[in-house]
Scaffold this motif. Sequence first.
Motif, PDB file in Angstrom:
ATOM      1  N   ILE A 112       0.706  -1.299   0.081  1.00 49.71           N
ATOM      2  CA  ILE A 112      -0.202   0.090  -0.136  1.00 49.71           C
ATOM      3  C   ILE A 112       0.808   1.219  -0.163  1.00 49.71           C
ATOM      4  O   ILE A 112       1.532   1.559   0.887  1.00 49.71           O
ATOM      5  N   ARG A 113       1.161   1.844  -1.051  1.00 46.63           N
ATOM      6  CA  ARG A 113       2.161   3.074  -1.237  1.00 46.63           C
ATOM      7  C   ARG A 113       1.575   4.302  -0.711  1.00 46.63           C
ATOM      8  O   ARG A 113       1.564   5.191  -1.394  1.00 46.63           O
ATOM      9  N   SER A 114       1.323   4.315   0.662  1.00 48.27           N
ATOM     10  CA  SER A 114       0.795   5.483   1.100  1.00 48.27           C
ATOM     11  C   SER A 114       2.126   5.982   2.037  1.00 48.27           C
ATOM     12  O   SER A 114       2.535   4.947   2.940  1.00 48.27           O
ATOM     13  N   TYR A 115       2.434   7.095   1.992  1.00 49.41           N
ATOM     14  CA  TYR A 115       3.669   7.658   2.832  1.00 49.41           C
ATOM     15  C   TYR A 115       3.094   7.996   4.161  1.00 49.41           C
ATOM     16  O   TYR A 115       2.785   9.277   4.290  1.00 49.41           O
ATOM     17  N   SER A 116       3.228   6.985   5.196  1.00 50.24           N
ATOM     18  CA  SER A 116       2.665   7.459   6.501  1.00 50.24           C
ATOM     19  C   SER A 116       3.976   7.561   7.574  1.00 50.24           C
ATOM     20  O   SER A 116       4.800   6.873   7.129  1.00 50.24           O
ATOM     21  N   VAL A 117       3.795   8.220   8.822  1.00 46.21           N
ATOM     22  CA  VAL A 117       5.005   8.169   9.689  1.00 46.21           C
ATOM     23  C   VAL A 117       5.330   6.645   9.898  1.00 46.21           C
ATOM     24  O   VAL A 117       6.282   6.526  10.457  1.00 46.21           O
ATOM     25  N   GLY A 118       4.135   5.780   9.862  1.00 50.35           N
ATOM     26  CA  GLY A 118       4.505   4.422  10.432  1.00 50.35           C
ATOM     27  C   GLY A 118       5.623   3.663   9.460  1.00 50.35           C
ATOM     28  O   GLY A 118       6.229   2.806   9.883  1.00 50.35           O
ATOM     29  N   ALA A 122      12.925  11.057   5.733  1.00 50.58           N
ATOM     30  CA  ALA A 122      12.223  11.855   6.650  1.00 50.58           C
ATOM     31  C   ALA A 122      12.643  13.539   6.666  1.00 50.58           C
ATOM     32  O   ALA A 122      11.757  14.452   6.850  1.00 50.58           O
ATOM     33  N   LEU A 123      13.991  13.735   5.946  1.00 51.53           N
ATOM     34  CA  LEU A 123      14.280  15.282   5.854  1.00 51.53           C
ATOM     35  C   LEU A 123      13.781  15.676   4.593  1.00 51.53           C
ATOM     36  O   LEU A 123      13.907  16.939   4.228  1.00 51.53           O
ATOM     37  N   GLY A 124      13.025  14.886   3.682  1.00 45.89           N
ATOM     38  CA  GLY A 124      12.483  15.342   2.234  1.00 45.89           C
ATOM     39  C   GLY A 124      11.202  16.100   2.601  1.00 45.89           C
ATOM     40  O   GLY A 124      10.723  16.154   3.749  1.00 45.89           O
ATOM     41  N   GLU A 125      10.487  16.491   1.454  1.00 48.35           N
ATOM     42  CA  GLU A 125       9.338  17.265   1.529  1.00 48.35           C
ATOM     43  C   GLU A 125       8.194  16.523   1.860  1.00 48.35           C
ATOM     44  O   GLU A 125       7.386  17.214   2.334  1.00 48.35           O
ATOM     45  N   ARG A 126       8.416  15.309   1.898  1.00 56.46           N
ATOM     46  CA  ARG A 126       7.105  14.534   2.661  1.00 56.46           C
ATOM     47  C   ARG A 126       6.908  14.789   4.224  1.00 56.46           C
ATOM     48  O   ARG A 126       5.764  14.533   4.510  1.00 56.46           O
ATOM     49  N   PHE A 127       7.904  14.854   4.671  1.00 55.80           N
ATOM     50  CA  PHE A 127       7.957  14.683   6.190  1.00 55.80           C
ATOM     51  C   PHE A 127       8.561  16.110   6.869  1.00 55.80           C
ATOM     52  O   PHE A 127       8.346  16.218   7.884  1.00 55.80           O
ATOM     53  N   ARG A 128       9.672  16.671   5.982  1.00 53.05           N
ATOM     54  CA  ARG A 128      10.170  17.968   6.472  1.00 53.05           C
ATOM     55  C   ARG A 128      10.439  17.914   7.920  1.00 53.05           C
ATOM     56  O   ARG A 128      10.391  18.794   8.887  1.00 53.05           O
ATOM     57  N   SER A 147       1.849  12.683  10.620  1.00 54.81           N
ATOM     58  CA  SER A 147       1.254  11.412  10.426  1.00 54.81           C
ATOM     59  C   SER A 147       1.223  10.881   8.858  1.00 54.81           C
ATOM     60  O   SER A 147       1.145   9.726   8.668  1.00 54.81           O
ATOM     61  N   TYR A 148       1.079  11.935   7.763  1.00 57.08           N
ATOM     62  CA  TYR A 148       0.901  11.564   6.692  1.00 57.08           C
ATOM     63  C   TYR A 148       1.536  12.669   5.618  1.00 57.08           C
ATOM     64  O   TYR A 148       1.685  13.752   6.307  1.00 57.08           O
ATOM     65  N   ASP A 149       1.956  12.311   4.649  1.00 53.56           N
ATOM     66  CA  ASP A 149       2.662  12.879   3.381  1.00 53.56           C
ATOM     67  C   ASP A 149       2.161  14.305   3.475  1.00 53.56           C
ATOM     68  O   ASP A 149       1.184  14.611   2.951  1.00 53.56           O
ATOM     69  N   LEU A 150       2.948  15.348   3.611  1.00 56.07           N
ATOM     70  CA  LEU A 150       2.684  16.614   3.414  1.00 56.07           C
ATOM     71  C   LEU A 150       2.674  17.193   2.154  1.00 56.07           C
ATOM     72  O   LEU A 150       1.769  18.116   1.861  1.00 56.07           O
ATOM     73  N   THR A 151       3.032  16.436   1.029  1.00 53.49           N
ATOM     74  CA  THR A 151       2.796  16.905  -0.341  1.00 53.49           C
ATOM     75  C   THR A 151       1.483  16.327  -0.596  1.00 53.49           C
ATOM     76  O   THR A 151       1.267  16.201  -2.043  1.00 53.49           O
ATOM     77  N   TYR A 188      -7.771  13.424  12.273  1.00 46.63           N
ATOM     78  CA  TYR A 188      -7.242  12.203  13.089  1.00 46.63           C
ATOM     79  C   TYR A 188      -6.458  11.615  12.066  1.00 46.63           C
ATOM     80  O   TYR A 188      -7.026  10.822  11.321  1.00 46.63           O
ATOM     81  N   TRP A 189      -4.874  11.394  12.443  1.00 45.51           N
ATOM     82  CA  TRP A 189      -4.166  10.588  11.644  1.00 45.51           C
ATOM     83  C   TRP A 189      -4.117  10.909  10.042  1.00 45.51           C
ATOM     84  O   TRP A 189      -3.400  10.024   9.258  1.00 45.51           O
ATOM     85  N   ARG A 190      -4.739  11.765   9.436  1.00 53.08           N
ATOM     86  CA  ARG A 190      -4.727  12.071   8.285  1.00 53.08           C
ATOM     87  C   ARG A 190      -3.728  13.438   7.823  1.00 53.08           C
ATOM     88  O   ARG A 190      -3.806  13.906   6.705  1.00 53.08           O
ATOM     89  N   GLY A 191      -2.621  13.437   8.841  1.00 55.84           N
ATOM     90  CA  GLY A 191      -1.955  14.724   8.749  1.00 55.84           C
ATOM     91  C   GLY A 191      -1.188  15.102   9.757  1.00 55.84           C
ATOM     92  O   GLY A 191      -0.144  15.766   9.936  1.00 55.84           O
ATOM     93  N   PRO A 192      -2.234  15.324  10.939  1.00 54.85           N
ATOM     94  CA  PRO A 192      -1.421  16.141  12.261  1.00 54.85           C
ATOM     95  C   PRO A 192      -0.427  15.070  12.790  1.00 54.85           C
ATOM     96  O   PRO A 192      -0.062  14.140  12.413  1.00 54.85           O
ATOM     97  N   GLY A 193       0.325  15.688  13.645  1.00 51.85           N
ATOM     98  CA  GLY A 193       1.541  14.947  14.268  1.00 51.85           C
ATOM     99  C   GLY A 193       1.384  14.611  15.686  1.00 51.85           C
ATOM    100  O   GLY A 193       0.227  15.230  16.417  1.00 51.85           O
ATOM    101  N   TRP A 194       1.778  13.649  16.111  1.00 50.36           N
ATOM    102  CA  TRP A 194       1.376  12.900  17.501  1.00 50.36           C
ATOM    103  C   TRP A 194       2.811  12.934  18.162  1.00 50.36           C
ATOM    104  O   TRP A 194       3.832  12.567  17.546  1.00 50.36           O
ATOM    105  N   VAL A 195       2.716  13.302  19.608  1.00 50.50           N
ATOM    106  CA  VAL A 195       4.144  13.049  20.120  1.00 50.50           C
ATOM    107  C   VAL A 195       4.557  11.821  20.184  1.00 50.50           C
ATOM    108  O   VAL A 195       5.850  11.566  20.157  1.00 50.50           O
TER     109      VAL A 195
END
Length: 444
Positions: free
Chosen positions: A317-323, A343-349, A358-362, A371-378
Amino acid sequence: MTARTGTRPSAPGTVLTGRDGELDRAARRALAGNWRLCATVPAAGLYPHQWSWDSAFIAIGLRHLSPVRAQRELESLFGAQWRDGRVPHIVFDPHVPADAYFPGPAFWQSATAPGAPGVPTSGIVQPPAHALAAWATFRADPEAARARGFLPRIYPRLVAWHRYLTTRRDLTGSGLMAIGHPWESGMDNSPAWDLPLSRVTPVPIGEFARRDLNHAAAAERPTDEDYGRYVRLARDYRDSGYADALRVHGFAVEDPMCNALLAAGEEALAAMAAELGQDPRPHLAAAERVTEALMSTLYDPEAGIFFPRDAHTGALIRSYSVGGLLPLIVPGLPVAAALVSTALGERFRLREACPLPSYDLTAADHDASRYWRGPGWVNTSWLFWHGLRLHGETTLADDLRGRLLERVRTAGFREYLDPLTGAGHGTDGFSWTAALTLDLLRAA
């Protein structure tokens, strides 16, 4: 964090001063407000019971305040372990009104499930962060832990938990555990689950009553349609008697983060075994097997990230998530440098976004407040921080730690945050945010 690395436990009486002291006291107050006799709820309104992987992260923070209380946090959770070894994702508090949370005890019907404990629980699981938490908790005060017999009691339960995941939940024979519900991933509403979820017919909204929207804005929570799919999957699993097989799990995914926690957890179990005078080699061998399966099955070298795999189709499943970045917590991971680069690239910055998205910024469907579709979690950023330290990226780790603490100082102990603006979302007074803040404050 592994058996060989992690934050050094501070003495429970350690006093922090200045801005750190203020944040420390606020975190203590948040955790005290969420403490319920022998366990900590994630948040008093939205999550009024004990959650599985929440308690693992909470114990990691509590060990700095009271190692015994941290031990009790884990002991309470594992007191509700099922006979087959599974650790349920919710242990219900009988003092909380039955309609305070959905799905509640009446939905899960654990009282009639084979092998369930004597307390009401759900029937699904969450990511296996517990061995890491148990070893960190032991290290915080080995003398007190030995006096209480903490490891002799928790170690065999952890072994049974990992055995359940590596046997009953290896649905494809790949050597990887599979999740059978998005809730089991810990990243419930991730876009990574959209494709396999699309095959699931949702239960109509009129057939169940959501309670989460009483405590959080609808725009920040899963849609009714997705929630209907969650209910369908949970109901089908319940009605099967909580049997584990591909024919039962309409949704079945091999998830990178869950398997990375399993591999790192086996390293922690090896350290526990050595402490108890037992042979650590079986755990080290298990860690190696899971790591090899992760690499051979879920890693994409061109993308520089791990992707989940749909167990029904065998397709990634080619989805760029933090997992996909979190296998960085695995000792000796041969592609650690590639994950850091991604992680240093544009998807996660990584140098700018905080917490890690939590999910690809681009991505066109990135949503910084849902919920889990973009926000960051500690907690996911905390795991990545430990992975950075484990693999020698101390400058990046120190920078991430500092920015996480600044975000919490500004927004408070929120459930999740906008990774670019730092705006808080979800519930407030969130326990793992407070607990991991205590850990970050004491990093050395």
